[in-house]
Design a protein around this motif. Structure first.
Motif: not given
Length: 190
Positions: A21-36
């Motif tokens: 869950g902590v990894w998917s929480g990170f992924a939720e935020q980081f995917c937006m940074a990667a898209a940007t």
């Protein structure tokens, strides 16, 4: 800002690496940074390392999508409870199907195979989450903080997937990316 929010997950990732869950929480935020990052790199396409940087950003976004898909399986019961009960085949079926679809989209984005269809499919899937899962909750449980947070996160990730899909579609063979220094192409569809 999303990169900073992703970094805020680091203490939990270090303290509880066994909890997915902590990894998917990170992924939720980081995917937006990667898209940007992918969008910014694409805007500067034609300048040196743009192709390699786009591949790296696409890979990072794909890794996040893969993690979000895996979260459907590591928290299957919780995910299934979010699925509307009126859908045929049952809630567990849809939780596993959408998790599998996200997992495959992540693999596609990471590998570079069929990236445009994967990115658009991911966008449509996330839009359907918004329509069938999160939007109705605004009417059912508007007083719950998770209702508003879920809607906001889903909307932001949907926008990130849409950005990635659009950038990848424009960068696909046969299309030319427009940059600030390049004139508008006279090709059909541009």
């Amino acid at each position: 800002l999303y990169f900073i929010c992703a970094l805020l997950w680091m203490p939990r990732m270090i303290g509880f690496p066994e909890l997915f869950g902590v990894w998917s929480g990170f992924a939720e935020q980081f995917c937006m940074a990667a898209a940007t990052l992918l969008t910014l790199v694409a805007a500067n396409a034609g300048r040196g390392e743009a192709t390699r940087a786009m591949q790296c950003a696409r890979f990072m976004f794909g890794l996040c999508v893969l993690a979000l898909g895996m979260a459907h399986f590591t928290a299957l019961e919780e995910t299934a409870r979010l699925v509307p009960a009126w859908l045929p085949q049952g809630q567990r079926f849809w939780a596993m199907l959408t998790g599998g679809a996200m997992f495959l989209a992540g693999l596609s984005l990471m590998s570079g195979v069929l990236t445009v269809p994967a990115a658009w499919s991911m966008t449509v899937l996330l839009m359907s989450f918004g329509i069938f899962v999160w939007l109705p909750r605004l009417f059912i449980a508007p007083h719950k903080h998770n209702t508003w947070a879920g809607n906001a996160i889903n909307l932001a990730i949907t926008a990130a997937a849409w950005m990635v899909a659009d950038v990848l579609a424009r960068a696909s063979p046969g299309r030319r990316l427009r940059t600030a220094s390049s004139p508008v192409s006279k090709e059909p569809g541009n």
